[in-house]
Scaffold this active site. Structure first.
Site, PDB file in Angstrom:
ATOM      1  N   GLN A 489       0.793  -1.239  -0.089  1.00  0.00           N
ATOM      2  CA  GLN A 489       0.097   0.006  -0.055  1.00  0.00           C
ATOM      3  C   GLN A 489       0.909   1.182  -0.237  1.00  0.00           C
ATOM      4  O   GLN A 489       0.465   2.431  -0.366  1.00  0.00           O
ATOM      5  CB  GLN A 489      -0.747  -0.131   1.072  1.00  0.00           C
ATOM      6  CG  GLN A 489      -0.416   0.452   2.550  1.00  0.00           C
ATOM      7  CD  GLN A 489       0.471  -0.580   3.261  1.00  0.00           C
ATOM      8  OE1 GLN A 489       1.128  -1.430   2.843  1.00  0.00           O
ATOM      9  NE2 GLN A 489       0.399  -0.893   4.523  1.00  0.00           N
ATOM     10  N   LYS A 711      -6.823  10.912   5.727  1.00  0.00           N
ATOM     11  CA  LYS A 711      -7.526   9.681   6.562  1.00  0.00           C
ATOM     12  C   LYS A 711      -7.137   8.491   5.726  1.00  0.00           C
ATOM     13  O   LYS A 711      -6.648   8.572   4.559  1.00  0.00           O
ATOM     14  CB  LYS A 711      -9.036   9.958   6.487  1.00  0.00           C
ATOM     15  CG  LYS A 711      -9.791  10.132   5.135  1.00  0.00           C
ATOM     16  CD  LYS A 711     -11.319   9.887   5.213  1.00  0.00           C
ATOM     17  CE  LYS A 711     -11.954  11.330   5.502  1.00  0.00           C
ATOM     18  NZ  LYS A 711     -13.615  10.944   5.295  1.00  0.00           N
ATOM     19  N   GLY A 714      -7.331   2.532   2.043  1.00  0.00           N
ATOM     20  CA  GLY A 714      -6.846   1.251   1.393  1.00  0.00           C
ATOM     21  C   GLY A 714      -8.008   0.478   0.939  1.00  0.00           C
ATOM     22  O   GLY A 714      -7.951  -0.310  -0.067  1.00  0.00           O
ATOM     23  N   GLU A 715      -9.287   0.362   1.784  1.00  0.00           N
ATOM     24  CA  GLU A 715     -10.452  -0.357   1.443  1.00  0.00           C
ATOM     25  C   GLU A 715     -11.653   0.473   0.591  1.00  0.00           C
ATOM     26  O   GLU A 715     -12.627  -0.219   0.280  1.00  0.00           O
ATOM     27  CB  GLU A 715     -10.950  -0.628   2.787  1.00  0.00           C
ATOM     28  CG  GLU A 715     -10.083  -1.273   3.811  1.00  0.00           C
ATOM     29  CD  GLU A 715     -10.687  -1.382   4.862  1.00  0.00           C
ATOM     30  OE1 GLU A 715     -10.566  -2.408   5.829  1.00  0.00           O
ATOM     31  OE2 GLU A 715     -11.524  -0.847   5.409  1.00  0.00           O
TER      32      GLU A 715
END
Ligand code: FES
Ligand code: FES
Lengths: 758, 160
Positions: A489, A711, A714-715
């Site tokens: 990531q 913030k 990744g998802e």
């Protein structure tokens, strides 16, 4: 310089710090690790989904030349008297213990110096079972009198599960409840009621680096080299199993060849530790791609959703019942149940909401976290449902969503206020990119076209802690010590950018230490889009403390404030040579209020809101059901993009993965047996599956309390994608599909219902 | 069946010798006997390309390729691609385009790109997508990989 002053590191697409190692093939993964004297373990697995073990015959395997030892649970007990683990329930045995609960469960391990010898010997093991009836489906498991576990064994680390201790006669591991307003009164007042049941299918992470762990247990300490996203948790849990203090367990994690939530909590770590303890040699277990499907999966769920709507299109009541198929062991399923349950009503401002979310055991491989902690599964249901309502009421789908969307300052169903959530912005952008207000060509004849969109929200696992250490050395160079695992990531790079920004350094010159629990401080885990916000804040605080110490040193050395003498010179003056350190530490835990167990109400249920929207266009061949996603747009609220290119890659990668979960990926079971556990039969996206018109964007936004306004991301693009595609297919064919995945076969059946199953 | 067998081959331009057991694959031998980590086994079924190795200039799945077939062959791996500390233009392009996340699939993609550009010095999207369809990237850095291939193609053409 103040912290929020944009200097030269934030919002810069700095190349990955580790890029060079990755293009030369020299990046370090546990996959390649070999230690002197190391044995390889190969696993013998259960062939039945549910049964009592009558006997396991290892004699032939043990006699194979080159086999060091064959191990069953009886051997493990010699070194671990209570060999059960798990983050929420201590329900999973290191090897099957008296009973097997899914086909594919590890029953025995062959150890040998040569992994091929071990694999050959595994084929010679036989086991006899007294087969028990099994339960496969989550809805049946709710009421079935087939029980996967004789009694529930909650872990002490989840105080909210304590009341379940010792319960028997149930498959329900956890029930989560939320009550907001009066849902029945809301339905009574509504002009229209809509109700649907939607389902999602079991899928698997399939990281290209399959699960792998190496344990090296010595007399008074041990080292675990493991492809794990949560090394701090691994240390705590392994120390608990061994009855050792944490300081005798060292967990080291180099790069991960993908994780996606699979490589969390305990996977192979307990098994290799027990084996190494037993044979007093290092032991490595590396799963094959096929075996990965037995390690952990994503929860399928059945979601019944009911809404009451006024005639002018305001949703005034919504009832949600979600049942999660957790498989044979709870893993982190109870958290998925709570965290996804809590936003099951979607990103809408609804006065009356009730949510019931259940984690249930079945005789399937265990389910755990996968890129979204359940959020994509529930969004599939609430966003198709929302689309169906708008369509049936004849209201434009975007207008309907806008009318009902949660706005900043309003309470979400849990009572936690919505803040810094760019819901309108992501929806508007997706609609704009889709040309929603422009005329659309629906195709004609055999080929029909459709478009759809969706918007979704999630809460973030809470409360969780991150700790960071910034260490500036005698020459002024900087090391960053964090437990965040870079699994692709780009966290190493982003964390270096945050530290560099505070310390006025060049991010590319910072060295980020790979997690080694002997050296790097605690972090709850690299999961749930939490790192940039939590660890990013800890890194910021650590860097600020270091910066303050440098200032103090300047004062001590009588330098005028703001003088630009480099740190190396300051340290040289203080110590008379190149020596010393400046060490800053930072620790962060966001504000949190535990939800009320009966109503789910909390003033601070999540540290921030994950917000995303998606838009899709499809072309459907109405004769064959074949379809193509011709256009796919994902829009995410990331707050400030610390590294725009990396965050865009996250949005894009998660979207393609989710496209697989939407259209091609499904673990198929028959009689409790997995039918397609290999990349040959379980199809993950390849290059040709990327839609021709594929866009990934983030909107201008700011998370006020995030590091430099950032913030997690990744998802987030996994959430709205499936319903956007589903709604587009419905737009094309006039029928909503309720069950994932959306396959040509499902489309064909929807178009030609009369053809039946014949 | 026969026992271990001695083979000799050229590995990244240098002479090499190995004793290989029946059933041992090329990726086993490269990993265990030569400590090369670029070709790596993932699916072990010839389906993902993580184990790609060049044998006499052809890209093969090292997970399926029996090591003793390599006898007398010229083997090239990702480790031989850079010229000392100077990266190959394809490696540079992958870096610049950000064409990977976890990096596990990357050596395979880079070697396959080398083959692609030998056959198609100026590939369009379609050619790239079809040529690289046998390499899987679960992080799904596919759009960035396409960009990297185009960048590398341009650089290599410019360099003549
Ligand atoms: S590991 Fe060889 S093709 Fe997948
Ligand atoms: S970069 Fe992770 S698999 Fe391709």
């Amino acid at each position: 310089m103040t912290v929020d002053d944009p200097a030269h590191n934030i919002s810069q697409s700095i190349p990955r710090l580790e890029g060079r190692q990755k293009v030369t093939g020299r990046a370090e993964y546990v996959h390649h690790l070999r230690l002197p004297g190391m044995l390889y373990g190969k696993i013998f697995r259960s062939t039945v989904p549910h049964g009592r073990i009558l006997s396991v015959d290892v004699s032939e395997a043990a006699a194979v030349p080159g086999v060091f030892r064959v191990v069953t649970i009886d051997d493990i007990r010699e070194v671990l008297p209570d060999p059960y683990y798990g983050p929420a329930f201590h329900d999973q045995p290191v090897l099957a213990d008296g009973k097997v609960r899914f086909a594919g469960e590890p029953v025995a391990v062959v150890l040998a110096k040569d992994p091929r010898v071990a694999a050959q010997a595994v084929a010679l093991i036989t086991a006899e079972y007294d087969e028990l009836p099994s339960v496969d489906n989550e809805v049946e498991a709710m009421t079935s009198d087939i029980h996967v576990h004789d009694e529930l064994k909650p872990a002490a680390s989840f105080p909210d599960l304590n009341h379940l201790k010792g319960q028997s006669g149930t498959n329900v591991a956890l029930g989560y409840k939320l009550r907001h307003g009066d849902v029945e009164a809301g339905f009574a007042a509504a002009d229209h009621i809509f109700e649907h049941t939607l389902t999602t299918q079991p899928v698997m992470h399939t990281p290209m680096e399959p699960f792998v762990s190496v344990a090296d247990v010595r007399d008074d300490h041990m080292t675990l080299h493991t492809a794990s996203q949560g090394p701090s948790f691994v240390r705590i849990e392994i120390a608990r199993l061994l009855g050792w203090p944490e300081n005798r367990v060292r967990v080291k994690v180099p790069f991960l060849g993908g994780g996606f939530g699979g490589k969390l909590y305990i996977k192979l770590e307990a098994l290799v530790t027990a084996l190494s303890l037993l044979v007093r040699q290092p032991v490595k277990i590396a799963l094959s791609m096929e075996e990965q499907f037995f390690m952990v999966t994503r929860h399928p769920c059945t979601f019944n959703i009911k809404s009451g709507v006024t005639k002018d299109g305001k949703i005034i009541a919504r009832a949600c019942e979600v049942i999660w198929n957790g498989g044979a062991y709870a893993d982190i399923g109870p958290r998925v149940t709570q965290k996804a349950g809590f936003t099951a009503a979607g990103p809408y401002d609804i006065d009356n909401v009730s949510i019931d979310s259940y984690a249930v055991y079945t005789n399937r491989p265990p389910a755990g976290a996968l890129r979204g902690f359940g959020a994509p599964q529930i969004a599939w249901a609430y966003e198709c449902h929302t689309d169906m309502i708008a369509r049936e009421m004849g209201i434009d789908q975007v207008d309907f969503r806008r009318k009902n969307l949660l706005r900043n300052g309003r309470p979400q169903a849990s009572g936690t206020l919505i803040r810094d959530a760019a819901l309108d912005a992501v929806l508007d952008r997706a609609a704009e990119r889709l040309g929603w207000s422009l005329p659309f060509d629906p195709g004609g004849g055999r080929i029909k076209r459709g478009r759809g969109l969706a918007v979704a929200i999630k809460g973030i696992t809470a409360p969780t802690t991150s700790v960071a250490i910034v260490n500036l050395y005698g020459d002024g160079s900087c090391g960053l010590y964090i437990g965040t695992v870079d699994m692709g990531q780009g966290s190493d790079t982003v964390m270096a950018q945050i530290a560099a920004e505070v310390l006025n350094l060049d991010a590319s010159k910072i060295r980020v230490m790979h997690t080694d629990t002997d050296v790097t401080p605690y972090d709850m885990g690299t999961l749930g889009s939490r790192s940039t916000f939590h660890m990013g804040t800890a890194v910021r605080l650590a860097a600020e403390e270091a910066r303050d110490k440098i200032e103090a040193l300047r004062v001590e050395l009588d330098e005028p404030a703001g003088s630009n003498i480099p740190l190396s010179e300051l340290l040289r003056r203080k110590y008379g040579m190149q020596a010393g350190n400046i060490i800053g530490t930072g620790s962060f835990i966001p504000e949190y209020e535990k939800p009320d167990p009966d109503t789910g109400q909390s003033r601070a249920a999540t540290p921030f809101w994950g917000v995303g929207a998606a838009g899709a266009e499809v072309e459907v061949d109405t004769e064959t059901g074949q379809f193509e996603v011709t256009r796919l747009i994902s829009v995410v609220d990331v707050g400030t993009a610390i590294n725009p290119k990396l965050v865009e890659a996250q949005i894009s990668g998660a979207a393609i993965m989710q496209l697989g979960f939407t259209t091609t990926e499904e673990m198929l079971f028959q009689d409790g047996q997995l039918l397609n556990g290999s990349l040959a039969d379980y199809k993950i996206p390849n290059m040709l599956d990327v839609p021709r018109d594929f866009r990934n964007e983030f909107v201008e936004s700011r998370q006020q309390d995030g590091p430099f306004g950032a913030k997690g991301a990744g998802e987030i693009s996994t959430m709205a994608l499936s319903p956007a595609v589903g709604n587009a297919v419905a737009d094309a064919i006039g029928t909503y599909l309720l069950d994932m995945p959306i396959t040509p076969e499902a489309v064909y059946r929807a178009l030609h219902p009369a053809d039946g199953d014949a | 069946m026969s026992g271990p067998r001695d083979i000799t081959f050229t590995l990244n331009g240098r002479p090499a010798a190995a004793t290989v057991k029946p059933g041992e694959t090329l990726v086993d031998v490269l990993t265990n006997q030569f400590d090369l980590t670029g070709a790596r086994e993932s699916c072990a079924q010839g389906l993902c390309g993580c184990c790609t190795v060049l044998v006499d200039g052809d890209a093969v799945s090292g997970c399926l390729y029996m090591a003793w077939f390599a006898d007398g062959a010229e083997i090239n791996t990702i480790e031989g691609l850079a010229d000392g500390n100077t990266l190959h233009p394809i490696q540079e392009a992958f870096l610049e385009a950000g064409a990977f996340q976890c990096g596990f699939c990357t050596p395979g993609f880079i070697l396959m790109t080398k083959k692609l550009l030998e056959a198609h010095p100026d590939p369009d999207d379609d050619v790239i997508r079809h040529f690289l369809v046998g390499n899987l990237c679960r992080c799904a850095a596919y759009p960035e990989i396409v960009a990297a291939v185009k960048l590398a193609a341009r650089r290599l053409r410019d360099a003549g």
